[in-house]
Design a protein around this motif. Structure first.
Motif, PDB file in Angstrom:
ATOM      1  N   ASP A 444      35.873 150.472  68.001  1.00 55.43           N
ATOM      2  CA  ASP A 444      37.050 151.262  67.653  1.00 55.43           C
ATOM      3  C   ASP A 444      38.403 151.079  68.379  1.00 55.43           C
ATOM      4  N   ASP A 456      34.951 151.670  60.892  1.00 55.26           N
ATOM      5  CA  ASP A 456      36.196 151.130  61.364  1.00 55.26           C
ATOM      6  C   ASP A 456      36.346 149.610  60.601  1.00 55.26           C
ATOM      7  N   TRP A 589      38.939 160.855  57.252  1.00 56.92           N
ATOM      8  CA  TRP A 589      39.057 160.508  58.516  1.00 56.92           C
ATOM      9  C   TRP A 589      40.716 160.293  58.703  1.00 56.92           C
ATOM     10  N   PHE A 704      41.400 157.029  56.981  1.00 56.81           N
ATOM     11  CA  PHE A 704      40.890 155.688  57.376  1.00 56.81           C
ATOM     12  C   PHE A 704      40.618 155.149  55.999  1.00 56.81           C
ATOM     13  N   GLU A 748      45.908 154.621  66.525  1.00 57.07           N
ATOM     14  CA  GLU A 748      44.486 155.408  65.820  1.00 57.07           C
ATOM     15  C   GLU A 748      45.111 156.446  64.788  1.00 57.07           C
TER      16      GLU A 748
END
Ligand code: BGC
Length: 854
Positions: A444, A456, A589, A704, A748
């Motif tokens: 990650d 991921d 996410w 995500f 992120e």
């Protein structure tokens, strides 16, 4: 015509393999429309041919599996291929590989340090780990040897040296894997480092992943001491072989590495002498979990000289490398004996230019000088950083500092450049996050977690392939994933799965009324989606075959969970039993609009409601397709039937009205992307989805799991204009906002840095949202696989007045596919043995290999 890029197991001349090899090559020709008509492959061990494929009338040139007599252990082989093409061209080429241990070849014994070692407390440690241990062994060998190989591994991270010199530049062996069943051993060619007479082998062992509190294995057999295993095999001219193996006659001692931890850093004290040699203890671990390292070793792949040094208003001396990087700092230190130099690594600065640690890992290396000028680089740790705060050095000069990128080396497959500096930087940022997060396993981030998060890489795999050849890397990781699958096929949130994540999984299960470690939608589905995307990128059916058992056991878990666990009592049982809607999920996410919610995982709940059933369906549908590709008709029919009832249940529960029960964009994105929208709702849902974007001021609001499909879905519903707008958006949240805020890797969180420059607690080096790079390659540059693996490609650039030119290349399994367009002209290079359909200015052209201009 000539052949190039010969690869064995998708690596160049690998030394030390224990899998059946597969072979591939590329054809290069000056002639257009070149197709391979046949190949003949032979493998020999220097004395005899062990496989002759005979002339095979086939255009296959990748993933050709060895089909000869059993290979021998510890043997170098050459393979040669002779190819004929449709222009009567003939070419031959050869390459090599060497086997490692294929039989019960281990005679070395595991030996462990006896130096007392206090055990770390807590899951994450505190940077106070005990000193690294050096194991030593003296031995003698005769004159007249022609080849010598060292096979070695350790519990901890080790660095071997022979006669005082490092054997090679690989780092952090034996790397990160599911040690319980897949501990890698390394093969070293030590022919030139050995000498006739006395020799000394040193194996210096730091904590690495095995002994680090945050990453050590879960298993109860976990050992707590550094340990090594080695076997040195010396082949003499006269045909004899001598073996020197670890056997308990080694000694061990501690030295200058006073402490090493992957998260907290290393303390290296030049003034700390090596201690007196202590005995080692032979332990019985067996060899059942040993596997020859299946990927190229971690190495220093790039060096970045420091750009500047400055002092913040708080008096911090900060060295800037101009780029976020994963690895270490190499620094020349010339300071009086006893000087303690501290290097604190961090990714972004505070608004006033100060030090800002956005992570809970210390990332701190300390070096104590003995007065001799030296170059220092830590041995057993790595960090994610762009800056280092330096203390203890009287004078800090930029010239003394270099940042070293440590990663698993992979062949670069993609280059992109266009007339817009922002898009170019975005591509660079993606590439950096990819390289910074592919050290041994896909991670990650290289800072606070360094963990193999399954979600991921699941969403990032297509983008990974348009930049680097990740076939061997991901094949190895999938073997770890299969090894980590628990009872009933559950795939954990990280692979390898480690103590902190097991604890988190169990806590969440308890909160959500589930038992044990349960699967997580979009994360556990990596078991199916990663091999599927590997197949789409390269035509690799071997990985589908190899991973089939792992995929189907995971999908059986989804089916059983849906059937056996009651999700919502408001739903009729006959629908509920086909919906995966229980247990804990991360949802999409990091959806921007959800980030304001408080409380444990409150941010994930709304999207979890659709993410779990949708991804459950997705995995099972893909598995049915995969079974079909593999010719497993019964499985295909069985999973297709399951997928059908799941889709029906999803439509009857979620899609009865003119809108979905969620106001989140991702629900629509995934529903369209996974073909879940009933035909009669298509228009209404497309309109609703667009309204949501408009109501959000034209900005995206996806996390995500939905972001990788967002732009494609807009294209599909006829709103390519909106997709392009989202790509070019500069307000937050957007890709170019990050670029404008000075990002040098992918963040992120969409809001990792506020518009006024204030950084948040986030990682600044997470490849997940870098998934856009795949879309840019397909839609902006216009390179698409017409069939999995690009045997046929479709070139269809989406020219846009915002760009005056664009150039993209992609090294496919067949060779380089390249596109360069301006507003007036398109140039395309199609690799040999493939064809392409080119769409340009409303016209369609069918072409063969070679360069074409339109
Ligand atoms: C990681 C992610 C990961 C996530 C799981 C984070 O802390 O950095 O990228 O997928 O946890 O929700």
């Amino acid at each position: 015509m000539r052949l190039e890029r010969l690869r064995t197991l998708h690596r160049t001349d690998p030394v030390g393999i224990d899998r059946t090899p597969e072979f591939s090559w590329n054809i290069v020709s000056a002639l257009h429309n070149t197709m391979q008509t046949s190949y003949r492959l032979t493998v020999d061990d220097g004395e005899r041919v062990v496989w002759d494929s005979g002339i095979v009338h086939s255009d296959q040139q990748s993933f050709i599996e060895y089909g000869g007599s059993p290979l021998r252990s510890r043997t170098p082989y050459r393979w040669s291929v002779r190819v004929e093409d449709n222009h009567n061209g003939i070419a031959t080429a050869s390459a090599g590989f060497e086997t490692a241990f294929l039989d019960d070849d281990w005679v070395g014994r595991w030996v462990e340090s006896t130096i007392p070692r206090p055990q770390a407390e807590g899951d994450w440690g505190h940077g106070t780990q005990p000193p690294a241990v050096e194991f030593l062994r003296r031995f003698e060998i005769r004159d007249g040897f022609r080849r010598a190989r060292l096979y070695a591994t350790a519990l901890g991270a080790y660095r071997p040296s022979l006669n005082g010199a490092r054997i090679d530049d690989r780092e952090l062996a034996p790397e990160f894997s599911v040690y319980r069943s897949r501990l890698y051993y390394q093969t070293y060619d030590v022919t030139t480092q050995l000498r006739a007479g006395d020799n000394e082998l040193s194996v210096y062992v730091g904590d690495g992943w095995y002994l680090c509190p945050a990453t050590r294995p879960l298993s109860h057999e976990l050992r707590t001491m550094p340990a090594i295993l080695f076997q040195l095999e010396v082949h003499y001219e006269d045909g004899s072989v001598e073996t020197i193996a670890s056997d308990g006659t080694e000694t061990c001692r501690t030295g200058p590495v006073r402490s090493s931890d992957l998260y907290w850093g290393e303390r290296y004290d030049e003034t700390a002498p090596f201690g007196d040699p202590q005995p080692v203890e032979v332990i019985h671990l067996g060899y059942g979990n040993l596997v020859a390292q299946p990927i190229d070793p971690i190495r220093p792949v790039e060096l970045l000289p420091a750009r500047t040094v400055d002092t913040s208003p708080d008096g911090d001396v900060i060295v800037d490398f101009g780029q976020i990087i994963a690895g270490r700092v190499r620094v020349r230190i010339d300071a009086p004996a006893g000087t303690e130099v501290t290097l604190e690594h961090f990714e972004v600065r505070t608004v006033d230019g100060g030090y800002f640690n956005s992570t809970y890992a210390g990332q701190k290396d300390v070096y104590v000088s003995d007065g001799t000028p030296r170059e220092y680089e830590p041995l057993f740790t790595f960090h994610g950083f762009r800056y280092v705060r330096v203390s203890g050095l009287p004078v800090v000069r930029a010239e003394a500092f270099t940042a070293v990128l440590l990663t698993t080396p992979k062949e670069r497959t993609g280059f992109f450049e266009c007339s817009d500096a922002g898009l170019n930087r975005l591509h660079e940022n993606v590439l950096w996050s990819q390289r910074n997060n592919m050290m041994s396993i896909p991670t990650d981030c290289p800072t606070r977690e360094k963990a193999g998060f399954t979600g991921d890489i699941q969403l990032y795999t297509p983008a990974a392939f348009v930049n680097e050849d990740v076939t061997s890397f991901l094949t190895a990781w999938l073997q770890n994933l299969a090894a980590e699958q628990r009872d009933h096929g559950v795939v954990p949130m990280t692979v390898p799965f480690t103590t902190p994540y097991e604890r988190l999984s169990l806590t969440m299960s308890e909160q959500y009324g589930a038992e044990g470690v349960t699967g997580i939608a979009g994360w556990s589905d990596a078991a199916v989606i990663v091999p599927w995307e590997m197949y789409r990128a390269t035509g690799n059916t071997m990985v589908l075959r190899e991973a089939f058992a792992s995929m189907s056991s995971w999908c059986d878990t989804i089916i059983a969970t849906a059937r056996d666990e009651r999700g919502s009592c408001d739903l009729p049982e006959e629908l509920d039993r086909h919906l995966w809607n229980t247990g804990f999920h991360f949802g999409e996410w990091l959806i921007p609009s959800q980030q304001q919610k408080n409380g444990d995982f409150e941010t994930t709940k709304e999207s979890a409601a659709y993410v779990a059933p949708f991804f459950g369906y997705r995995s099972i549908r893909l598995l049915a397709d995969i079974a079909g590709i593999l010719g497993l008709d019964d499985e295909r029919d069985r999973y297709a039937a399951h997928a059908e009832v799941m889709r029906d249940a999803i439509q009857r529960v979620f899609m009865t009205g003119d809108e979905l029960p969620t106001k989140l964009m991702g629900g629509y994105v995934l529903a369209f992307a996974f073909d879940l929208v009933p035909a009669e709702r298509w228009q209404a849902y497309a309109a609703r989805f667009v309204e949501l974007i408009e109501a959000n001021d034209g900005l995206l609001d996806t996390g995500f799991l939905a972001t990788p499909y967002l732009l494609d879905v807009l294209v599909r519903i006829g709103r390519a204009d909106l997709a392009i707008d989202l790509l070019w958006e500069r307000r937050q949240p957007s890709w170019l906002y990050q670029v404008d805020m000075g990002a040098t890797a992918i963040w992120e969180n969409w809001d990792a840095i506020a518009p006024d420059g204030t950084p948040g607690v986030s990682s600044f080096d997470h490849y997940a949202f870098g998934c856009i790079d795949d879309w840019i390659c397909r839609e902006v540059a216009g390179i698409r696989a017409g069939v999995p693996g690009y045997k046929h490609s479709v070139i269809a650039p989406r020219t846009d007045t915002r760009l005056t030119w664009c150039s993209r290349s992609l090294l496919t399994e067949f060779g380089e596919l390249a596109v360069r367009w301006t507003q007036d002209e398109l140039e395309v290079v199609v690799p040999c043995n493939t064809t392409a359909t080119v769409h340009w200015r409303g016209e369609r052209h069918e072409v063969g290999s070679g360069s074409h201009r339109f």
